[in-house]
Design a protein around this motif. Structure first.
Motif, PDB file in Angstrom:
ATOM      1  N   GLY A   1       1.936   5.033  -1.759  1.00  0.00           N
ATOM      2  CA  GLY A   1       1.008   4.641  -0.698  1.00  0.00           C
ATOM      3  C   GLY A   1      -0.430   4.944  -1.052  1.00  0.00           C
ATOM      4  O   GLY A   1      -1.329   4.124  -0.826  1.00  0.00           O
ATOM      5  N   ILE A   2      -0.676   6.115  -1.641  1.00  0.00           N
ATOM      6  CA  ILE A   2      -2.043   6.488  -2.023  1.00  0.00           C
ATOM      7  C   ILE A   2      -2.564   5.598  -3.143  1.00  0.00           C
ATOM      8  O   ILE A   2      -3.722   5.138  -3.116  1.00  0.00           O
ATOM      9  CB  ILE A   2      -2.083   7.968  -2.441  1.00  0.00           C
ATOM     10  N   LEU A   3      -1.709   5.322  -4.140  1.00  0.00           N
ATOM     11  CA  LEU A   3      -2.134   4.452  -5.250  1.00  0.00           C
ATOM     12  C   LEU A   3      -2.438   3.042  -4.764  1.00  0.00           C
ATOM     13  O   LEU A   3      -3.354   2.382  -5.258  1.00  0.00           O
ATOM     14  CB  LEU A   3      -1.048   4.417  -6.333  1.00  0.00           C
ATOM     15  N   PHE A   4      -1.682   2.569  -3.777  1.00  0.00           N
ATOM     16  CA  PHE A   4      -1.952   1.251  -3.201  1.00  0.00           C
ATOM     17  C   PHE A   4      -3.338   1.223  -2.567  1.00  0.00           C
ATOM     18  O   PHE A   4      -4.114   0.284  -2.754  1.00  0.00           O
ATOM     19  CB  PHE A   4      -0.890   0.913  -2.160  1.00  0.00           C
ATOM     20  N   ASP A   5      -3.651   2.245  -1.801  1.00  0.00           N
ATOM     21  CA  ASP A   5      -4.937   2.295  -1.102  1.00  0.00           C
ATOM     22  C   ASP A   5      -6.118   2.419  -2.061  1.00  0.00           C
ATOM     23  O   ASP A   5      -7.163   1.801  -1.870  1.00  0.00           O
ATOM     24  CB  ASP A   5      -4.966   3.472  -0.129  1.00  0.00           C
ATOM     25  N   LYS A   6      -5.970   3.233  -3.098  1.00  0.00           N
ATOM     26  CA  LYS A   6      -7.116   3.597  -3.927  1.00  0.00           C
ATOM     27  C   LYS A   6      -7.251   2.763  -5.199  1.00  0.00           C
ATOM     28  O   LYS A   6      -8.355   2.611  -5.711  1.00  0.00           O
ATOM     29  CB  LYS A   6      -7.029   5.078  -4.303  1.00  0.00           C
ATOM     30  N   PHE A   7      -6.142   2.215  -5.703  1.00  0.00           N
ATOM     31  CA  PHE A   7      -6.216   1.550  -7.001  1.00  0.00           C
ATOM     32  C   PHE A   7      -5.630   0.145  -6.947  1.00  0.00           C
ATOM     33  O   PHE A   7      -6.224  -0.733  -6.349  1.00  0.00           O
ATOM     34  CB  PHE A   7      -5.509   2.407  -8.069  1.00  0.00           C
TER      35      PHE A   7
ATOM     36  N   ARG B   1      -8.716  -7.387   1.231  1.00  0.00           N
ATOM     37  CA  ARG B   1      -9.659  -6.448   0.601  1.00  0.00           C
ATOM     38  C   ARG B   1     -10.238  -5.445   1.592  1.00  0.00           C
ATOM     39  O   ARG B   1     -10.694  -4.381   1.219  1.00  0.00           O
ATOM     40  CB  ARG B   1     -10.808  -7.222  -0.077  1.00  0.00           C
ATOM     41  N   GLN B   2     -10.209  -5.764   2.884  1.00  0.00           N
ATOM     42  CA  GLN B   2     -10.706  -4.818   3.875  1.00  0.00           C
ATOM     43  C   GLN B   2      -9.836  -3.563   3.944  1.00  0.00           C
ATOM     44  O   GLN B   2     -10.266  -2.525   4.411  1.00  0.00           O
ATOM     45  CB  GLN B   2     -10.740  -5.479   5.262  1.00  0.00           C
ATOM     46  N   MET B   3      -8.574  -3.691   3.447  1.00  0.00           N
ATOM     47  CA  MET B   3      -7.675  -2.552   3.471  1.00  0.00           C
ATOM     48  C   MET B   3      -7.875  -1.653   2.265  1.00  0.00           C
ATOM     49  O   MET B   3      -7.270  -0.602   2.155  1.00  0.00           O
ATOM     50  CB  MET B   3      -6.221  -3.031   3.516  1.00  0.00           C
ATOM     51  N   HIS B   4      -8.731  -2.085   1.341  1.00  0.00           N
ATOM     52  CA  HIS B   4      -8.853  -1.366   0.067  1.00  0.00           C
ATOM     53  C   HIS B   4     -10.122  -0.523   0.047  1.00  0.00           C
ATOM     54  O   HIS B   4     -10.931  -0.602  -0.855  1.00  0.00           O
ATOM     55  CB  HIS B   4      -8.851  -2.383  -1.073  1.00  0.00           C
ATOM     56  N   THR B   5     -10.303   0.267   1.083  1.00  0.00           N
ATOM     57  CA  THR B   5     -11.427   1.195   1.120  1.00  0.00           C
ATOM     58  C   THR B   5     -10.927   2.585   0.805  1.00  0.00           C
ATOM     59  O   THR B   5      -9.736   2.849   0.829  1.00  0.00           O
ATOM     60  CB  THR B   5     -12.098   1.180   2.507  1.00  0.00           C
ATOM     61  N   SER B   6     -11.833   3.463   0.514  1.00  0.00           N
ATOM     62  CA  SER B   6     -11.457   4.790   0.046  1.00  0.00           C
ATOM     63  C   SER B   6     -10.747   5.608   1.116  1.00  0.00           C
ATOM     64  O   SER B   6     -11.167   5.668   2.265  1.00  0.00           O
ATOM     65  CB  SER B   6     -12.708   5.555  -0.412  1.00  0.00           C
TER      66      SER B   6
ATOM     67  N   ALA C   1      -2.837   2.529  11.695  1.00  0.00           N
ATOM     68  CA  ALA C   1      -3.571   2.792  10.451  1.00  0.00           C
ATOM     69  C   ALA C   1      -5.013   2.294  10.499  1.00  0.00           C
ATOM     70  O   ALA C   1      -5.261   1.125  10.779  1.00  0.00           O
ATOM     71  CB  ALA C   1      -2.853   2.141   9.272  1.00  0.00           C
ATOM     72  N   PRO C   2      -5.999   3.158  10.209  1.00  0.00           N
ATOM     73  CA  PRO C   2      -7.388   2.709  10.046  1.00  0.00           C
ATOM     74  C   PRO C   2      -7.508   1.885   8.758  1.00  0.00           C
ATOM     75  O   PRO C   2      -6.605   1.887   7.912  1.00  0.00           O
ATOM     76  CB  PRO C   2      -8.188   4.014   9.918  1.00  0.00           C
TER      77      PRO C   2
ATOM     78  N   ALA D   1      -3.632   1.797   5.180  1.00  0.00           N
ATOM     79  CA  ALA D   1      -2.360   1.116   5.452  1.00  0.00           C
ATOM     80  C   ALA D   1      -1.282   1.557   4.479  1.00  0.00           C
ATOM     81  O   ALA D   1      -0.137   1.804   4.867  1.00  0.00           O
ATOM     82  CB  ALA D   1      -2.544  -0.401   5.378  1.00  0.00           C
ATOM     83  N   GLY D   2      -1.630   1.658   3.200  1.00  0.00           N
ATOM     84  CA  GLY D   2      -0.655   2.082   2.204  1.00  0.00           C
ATOM     85  C   GLY D   2      -0.166   3.493   2.451  1.00  0.00           C
ATOM     86  O   GLY D   2       1.025   3.780   2.373  1.00  0.00           O
ATOM     87  N   PHE D   3      -1.096   4.400   2.779  1.00  0.00           N
ATOM     88  CA  PHE D   3      -0.716   5.791   3.036  1.00  0.00           C
ATOM     89  C   PHE D   3       0.176   5.901   4.269  1.00  0.00           C
ATOM     90  O   PHE D   3       1.166   6.639   4.268  1.00  0.00           O
ATOM     91  CB  PHE D   3      -1.966   6.651   3.223  1.00  0.00           C
ATOM     92  N   TYR D   4      -0.150   5.170   5.339  1.00  0.00           N
ATOM     93  CA  TYR D   4       0.653   5.236   6.558  1.00  0.00           C
ATOM     94  C   TYR D   4       2.057   4.681   6.319  1.00  0.00           C
ATOM     95  O   TYR D   4       3.046   5.224   6.806  1.00  0.00           O
ATOM     96  CB  TYR D   4      -0.036   4.477   7.700  1.00  0.00           C
ATOM     97  N   GLN D   5       2.156   3.567   5.553  1.00  0.00           N
ATOM     98  CA  GLN D   5       3.479   3.035   5.233  1.00  0.00           C
ATOM     99  C   GLN D   5       4.233   3.991   4.315  1.00  0.00           C
ATOM    100  O   GLN D   5       5.450   4.176   4.445  1.00  0.00           O
ATOM    101  CB  GLN D   5       3.363   1.652   4.586  1.00  0.00           C
ATOM    102  N   GLY D   6       3.510   4.611   3.383  1.00  0.00           N
ATOM    103  CA  GLY D   6       4.136   5.598   2.517  1.00  0.00           C
ATOM    104  C   GLY D   6       4.647   6.785   3.310  1.00  0.00           C
ATOM    105  O   GLY D   6       5.715   7.340   3.019  1.00  0.00           O
TER     106      GLY D   6
END
Length: 397
Positions: free
Chosen positions: A60-66, A187-192, A325-326, A330-335
């Motif tokens: 989930g973290i890798l999805f969000d950040k990378f 791409r709006q979901m791909h913020t830090s 999820a803010p 999204a990736g972290f919350y699903q993870g």
């Protein structure tokens, strides 16, 4: 549905079909073939799901950040490589345990990406996006379980070979079909994640997610008994292995074929919260029936009831998590919700095995029925601390 949803559905079906040759039979193989106790088998499965928890959070973290593509590729390579290794090293409990641990880690990395991508590429789909992945998972369960029981009755060796072969096909699909995944995602979901973590609203929503997940954990803790202690119990009372595997075929095919009827209900009652309430009531019924079951027919009835309940509950949780999820999380919350499910699957077989080993299966059933009242309270209370809860409820509907 968008093209990438269809790709996710097909890939999910292939992957879960491969896994379903093996996971319903893990406890039976370790207990009956390798001569280990139920508690020991549960202990090994606990490590498998522990690795899955780590993988879910990392994925989930890798999805969000990378990168979504590189993340799913990492998880796929781990799962496939371990499955191939297991094909040649399943007669030693040490090798078996290590391979299960690595498969759990790889699968854990993969699934948050699958769910987060579903919500990302089809945000207007709402529950339908997550339900599509859920249905694909259960089609895979139905196909794998239908064939797996008969294959295992011939030789367990073929089970490991089939598992590895389908994971390899899944890997090929990921490598060649998912290359454009990063361009398709919202791409709006791909913020830090770091940028979002300091927001008070995010903290209150994460607290809501934790409360909601407590009920999810209890549901999965109970559900995992059908794959472990109840599985072994059916063997002890003389239910053939092929018939036990057919329970999961019933589960998977009912989920797929029951979608039109389910849609009639979810179109009229759109609140995921209500879906959890109704599903939890039905969930209790399956364990009441299993408690008194002595023949395959009654276990089959219990499985049908269990399946109806999970059709309502399982897609509702990631839908609510996506609503909470803010941006950028999204990736972290699903993870997180996937890791909670893995935690239920991790502790369920181990603790359930201990209860059965030291007491009996009836004590376990009584305990599960008491625990299954918890999801009612967590679902009722989870969003009480959110200032803008009205907006969240509008979004979840």
């Amino acid at each position: 549905m968008p093209r990438y949803i269809w790709l996710l559905v097909i890939a999910t079906t292939i992957s879960v079909t491969g896994g379903s040759f093996l996971w319903p039979l893990n406890t039976i193989y370790m207990h009956n073939e390798l001569g280990k106790s139920l508690a020991f088998a549960g202990f090994i499965l606990m490590f498998n799901q522990g690795a899955n928890i780590v993988g879910n959070l990392v994925g989930g973290i890798l999805f969000d950040k990378f990168s979504a593509y590189k993340t799913i590729l990492l998880g796929t390579f781990l799962s496939t490589g371990s499955s191939i290794l297991l094909t040649f090293n399943h007669e030693s409990i040490f090798a078996y345990s290590i391979c299960l641990l690595l498969i759990g880690l790889g699968s854990g990395i993969t699934w948050p990406v699958m769910f987060a991508m579903a919500g990302s590429v089809w945000p207007e789909g709402g529950r339908r996006a997550f339900n599509a992945i859920y249905v694909a998972q259960n089609l895979g369960v139905a196909l794998g379980a239908t064939i797996g029981g008969f294959v295992a009755s011939i030789s367990f060796d073929y089970i490991f070979m089939a598992n590895a072969a389908l994971f390899f096909v899944f890997t090929l699909m990921v490598v060649f079909a998912f290359k454009g995944m990063d361009e398709e995602r919202n791409r709006q979901m791909h913020t830090s994640v770091i940028e979002q973590s300091g927001k008070i609203k995010d903290k209150s929503k994460f607290t809501a997610l934790i409360i909601l997940s407590i009920g999810f954990f209890v549901a999965w803790f109970a559900y995992s008994q059908w794959q472990s202690t109840i599985a072994s119990y059916t063997q002890d009372i003389g239910v053939p292995l092929e018939q036990y595997s057919s329970l999961w075929a019933i589960n998977g095919f009912l989920i797929v074929l029951g979608q039109p009827v389910l849609k009639l209900f979810t179109d009229r009652i759109t609140s995921p919260r209500t879906h959890i309430y109704v599903g939890s009531v039905i969930f209790l019924g399956s364990y009441l029936i299993a408690m008194f079951a002595e023949q395959f027919t009654m276990f089959a009835v219990g499985m049908v009831i269990l399946t109806i309940a999970e059709m309502l509950i399982w897609p509702a949780i990631p839908t609510l998590a996506n609503a909470l999820a803010p941006q950028g999380r999204a990736g972290f919350y699903q993870g997180f919700v996937n890791s909670i499910a893995a935690a239920g699957r991790m502790l369920g077989p181990f603790i359930g095995g201990l209860v059965v080993d030291f007491f009996n299966i009836q004590v376990l059933f009584f305990g599960l029925i008491v625990l299954l009242f918890i999801p009612f309270f967590t679902t009722k209370l989870y969003d009480r601390g959110i200032v803008d809860s009205e907006q969240v409820m509008e979004k979840e509907a």
